[in-house]
Enzyme design. Structure first.
Site, PDB file in Angstrom:
ATOM      1  N   GLU A  98      32.211  39.597  39.160  1.00 23.22           N
ATOM      2  CA  GLU A  98      33.448  38.912  38.799  1.00 23.22           C
ATOM      3  C   GLU A  98      33.083  38.170  37.508  1.00 23.22           C
ATOM      4  O   GLU A  98      32.412  37.138  37.568  1.00 23.22           O
ATOM      5  CB  GLU A  98      33.905  37.939  39.880  1.00 23.22           C
ATOM      6  CG  GLU A  98      35.207  37.255  39.532  1.00 23.22           C
ATOM      7  CD  GLU A  98      35.633  36.208  40.555  1.00 23.22           C
ATOM      8  OE1 GLU A  98      36.843  36.081  40.811  1.00 23.22           O
ATOM      9  OE2 GLU A  98      34.753  35.498  41.099  1.00 23.22           O
ATOM     10  N   ASP A 157      30.556  36.875  43.198  1.00 23.51           N
ATOM     11  CA  ASP A 157      31.621  35.925  42.925  1.00 23.51           C
ATOM     12  C   ASP A 157      31.221  35.028  41.750  1.00 23.51           C
ATOM     13  O   ASP A 157      30.085  34.541  41.684  1.00 23.51           O
ATOM     14  CB  ASP A 157      31.866  35.076  44.178  1.00 23.51           C
ATOM     15  CG  ASP A 157      32.972  34.079  44.010  1.00 23.51           C
ATOM     16  OD1 ASP A 157      34.130  34.499  43.816  1.00 23.51           O
ATOM     17  OD2 ASP A 157      32.692  32.864  44.072  1.00 23.51           O
TER      18      ASP A 157
END
Length: 730
Positions: A400, A364
């Site tokens: 990401e 993330d």
């Protein structure tokens, strides 16, 4: 999520307290609590602490029953060995040191702290002002220390026994080119599944149920990507509004699977789930949140790192160490360049690979992890350590590729060995099928694997994880049903969530009975799914999109732990048809190596007839010219893929061949008669036509090369050279 009262746990503390609480010297490694069959070694890193106390609790975690001071210190690691301790023992730490927020130090021994290396965290967090290291309401300039004891409302770390019988478990090791990712939430996937026993719904065990595994297999899923399972915290403001941090991007325990997803309360349940999925040939990928923690900014609570050694774990503002650098939008940023934080991240990754047998990670806000003092750097400590690690570098690594800091948008900027969520793919595919003009040039790059982003860095099409939807944003159904977000249920006056979604409601906002609108929405879903499965790169399907799941226009359902987020498995007619269509797409992708290339197309001529490995076509059947890519009105194009142009071989070195394929795209609202390219012998077979409800062509008549195909408005078509396919099969 109450504390467990198993007999083994009940015996752990009394057997210890029956003695003199003697502590041996112990070892500085490994960090955390390690049971060796005779006792437990405790080791905690804190460079700036002056004193560390190990606090022991009764089996229910309500009463502190003893403290042991760890007097041994080796290379900033405080350690000790309790010869009578056993698995099931509940514990925490109190760490002494300077309380000087202006200098980056926030030590407060009144606050019970979780072990950063705890393999299990038991009990619920009961929010109160005592969880804060400073006195709420004190002047910002001094932030006076709060002296209330936080132990009563804190969950506790637990000593565990790692033993588990893996049998003949082996990682599937699916090649990137063959990978199909399914992004899902542990709880949301099974909470309403009729084929999962009620007591297992929403749990790791529920994911391993045959009905779930069979669904994944039918979709061609090779890799199940789970949203965060590291122990996380529900934000106070959400709890006070009766909501929860459903998505789980608020980690506090990077080694401990969150027990709210466990039916049994045992670590072995997660391992059993992995073993079952491996038996079915499905990998397990974890969405991990190492960019920040649940402790927030300088006004946030104190659960672990902030009280253990704030200056060692977090990026602080230079010259203003009271405040945190925040490139995550979550209040703080873990300092992945520091010894303590970098070791924590790497130890956590290795633990989940070696002990839990997971097959990869999706990071993330990964740009935050690659930041050095001067900004994002592919030569950062984080990338360098992973690159040389023989364990971590051998699994799937997905970034990401952005954060919220300056220069944080790094799609295409990660080093070799990494794949990326391709946000540019998502945006242009949405924009094209919405009907926006001037995008076909970029569309071609995305359909062909995004060579403009990845080729120069030495990566292939598989560096691109293609997605149209993900957990963050509209579902597929809502993408074609809403022009605007509708997040009122989140309690933030619809201010949260992205307002730029490239969505189109097809003529009516939200639910409607208009048959024309409903028909177009289903057609648009088929267009988006077919584009996803037939693009070069790695397709990622968001759980439930294959069945038309809706969140009723909420594009930021992070706090909706209810039927807004949980998958509804009771399908209506359109849902059943969409599921069957998606399964067919997956089967076609699996059957055609042309959709799973390991290298980029080169646009070169292969034979004397002038055919190229990839040829972009305009509606009159001729090849696109350079000028036509820039035409703002262009919304229709085709591409011919040659099965002779793979130039790739299988694992045994044998050449890979495929049919010749043609893809036709028409985002215009009117029908276009598209001239098909010549083929010898003549005959194009239609495999997919998204204009039809089932995706099947209206007739099975082969289309002659040089003839035209009636490409309906807002439609995508897949054809193959029928005679060539028969010859190859023979």
């Amino acid at each position: 999520m109450g504390l467990e009262t198993r007999s083994a746990q009940q015996r752990a503390a009394p057997r210890l307290l029956g003695g003199s609480l003697a502590v041996w010297r112990g070892r500085p490694s490994p960090l955390g609590a390690s049971w060796d069959g005779a006792g437990v070694n405790f080791a905690l890193y804190s460079q700036h602490a002056s004193r560390v106390e190990l606090c022991l609790f009764d089996p229910k975690g309500r009463r502190e029953i003893g403290r042991v001071e760890l007097t041994e210190r080796t290379d900033h690691v405080w350690h000790g060995y309790l010869p009578a301790a056993r698995p099931g023992l509940l514990y925490g730490y109190r760490v002494h040191g300077p309380y000087a927020p202006a200098k980056g130090h926030r030590f407060n021994p009144n606050k019970l702290l979780l072990d950063p290396y705890a393999k299990r965290i038991a009990g619920e967090l009961a929010w109160s002002d005592a969880q804060f290291g400073y006195r709420l309401g004190s002047r910002r300039e001094d932030m006076a220390m709060d002296t209330r004891d936080s132990a009563g409302g804190m969950p506790k770390s637990m000593v565990i026994d790692d033993a588990f019988t893996w049998g003949h478990d082996k990682p599937p090791r699916v090649p990137w080119s063959d990978t199909v990712i399914y992004e899902a939430h542990v709880k949301g996937l099974t909470m309403r599944h009729p084929g999962v026993p009620e007591q297992l719904r929403g749990t790791y065990a529920g994911l391993a149920c045959p009905a779930v595994v069979e669904h994944l297999k039918a979709l061609g899923v090779t890799s199940l990507e789970l949203m965060p399972v590291h122990t996380f915290v529900d934000d106070r403001h959400l709890v006070e509004r009766g909501l929860r941090n459903y998505w789980g991007y608020n980690s506090i325990g990077f080694f401990a699977p969150d027990s709210r997803y466990s039916a049994s309360g045992e670590i072995g349940e997660f391992k059993s789930m992995v073993r079952t999925l491996h038996d079915a040939g499905i990998e397990v990928i974890l969405d991990v949140v190492f960019n920040h923690t649940a402790e927030g900014n300088h006004q946030g609570p104190m659960f672990s790192f902030k009280g253990i050694d704030n200056a060692s774990y977090y990026r602080l503002m230079q010259g203003d160490e009271r405040h945190y650098m925040d490139t995550t939008g979550c209040g703080n940023t873990l300092d992945s360049g520091s010894t303590a934080a970098l070791r924590l991240i790497m130890d956590s990754l290795r633990y989940w690979i070696t002990e839990m047998h997971v097959d990869g990670f999706r990071f993330d806000l990964a740009s935050a992890l690659g930041r050095e003092p001067h900004g994002f750097d592919t030569r950062s400590s984080f990338f360098a350590v992973i690159r040389q690690d023989p364990v971590i570098s051998g699994v799937k690594l997905i970034a990401e590729p952005w954060d919220v800091g300056d220069g944080g948008y790094q799609v295409g900027g990660f080093p070799t060995g990494w794949t990326e969520w391709n946000g540019k793919y998502r945006d242009v595919i949405r924009a094209y099928w919405k009907g926006e003009g001037g995008v076909i040039g970029e569309l071609a790059y995305r359909l062909s694997g995004s060579s403009d982003l990845y080729a120069a860095g030495g990566r292939g099409p598989s560096a691109s994880v293609n997605f149209v939807t993900a957990h963050d944003g509209f579902t597929l159904h809502d993408l074609v049903s809403y022009n605007d977000k509708h997040n009122e249920a989140n309690g933030e006056d619809n201010r949260d969530g992205d307002s730029n979604n490239h969505s189109w409601n097809c003529g009516a906002e939200g639910p409607t009975d208009d048959p024309a609108v409903l028909q177009l929405r289903e057609q648009q879903k088929r267009n988006l799914l077919a584009t996803l499965f037939f693009s070069q790169g790695v397709p990622m399907l968001c759980a439930g999109d294959e069945m038309g799941r809706t969140q009723h226009g909420n594009n930021n359902a992070y706090c909706q732990d209810n039927e807004v987020s949980w998958l509804d498995w009771e399908l209506d007619g359109p849902g059943e048809a969409l599921l069957a269509f998606t399964q067919r797409l997956a089967a076609l992708r699996s059957a055609h190596p042309l959709f799973r290339r390991r290298t980029f197309f080169r646009g070169i001529e292969l034979e004397e007839d002038g055919a190229k490995d990839m040829q972009w076509l305009r509606p009159d059947g001729l090849e696109m010219t350079h000028a036509q890519w820039a035409e703002s009105h262009a919304r229709c194009l085709g591409v011919r893929l040659s099965g002779r142009g793979l130039a790739e071989s299988d694992e045994k070195g044998r050449p890979i061949n495929d049919d010749d394929l043609v893809l036709l795209f028409n985002a215009h609202h009117e029908r276009i008669d598209f001239q098909l390219p010549p083929c010898d012998p003549p005959g194009w077979e239609v495999l997919i036509d998204t204009f039809e409800a089932d995706g099947l062509p209206a007739d099975a008549v082969p289309r002659n090369g040089g003839g035209s195909y009636p490409l309906q408005g807002r439609t995508m078509v897949l054809l193959r050279h029928q005679e060539r396919a028969q010859a190859l099969n023979a």
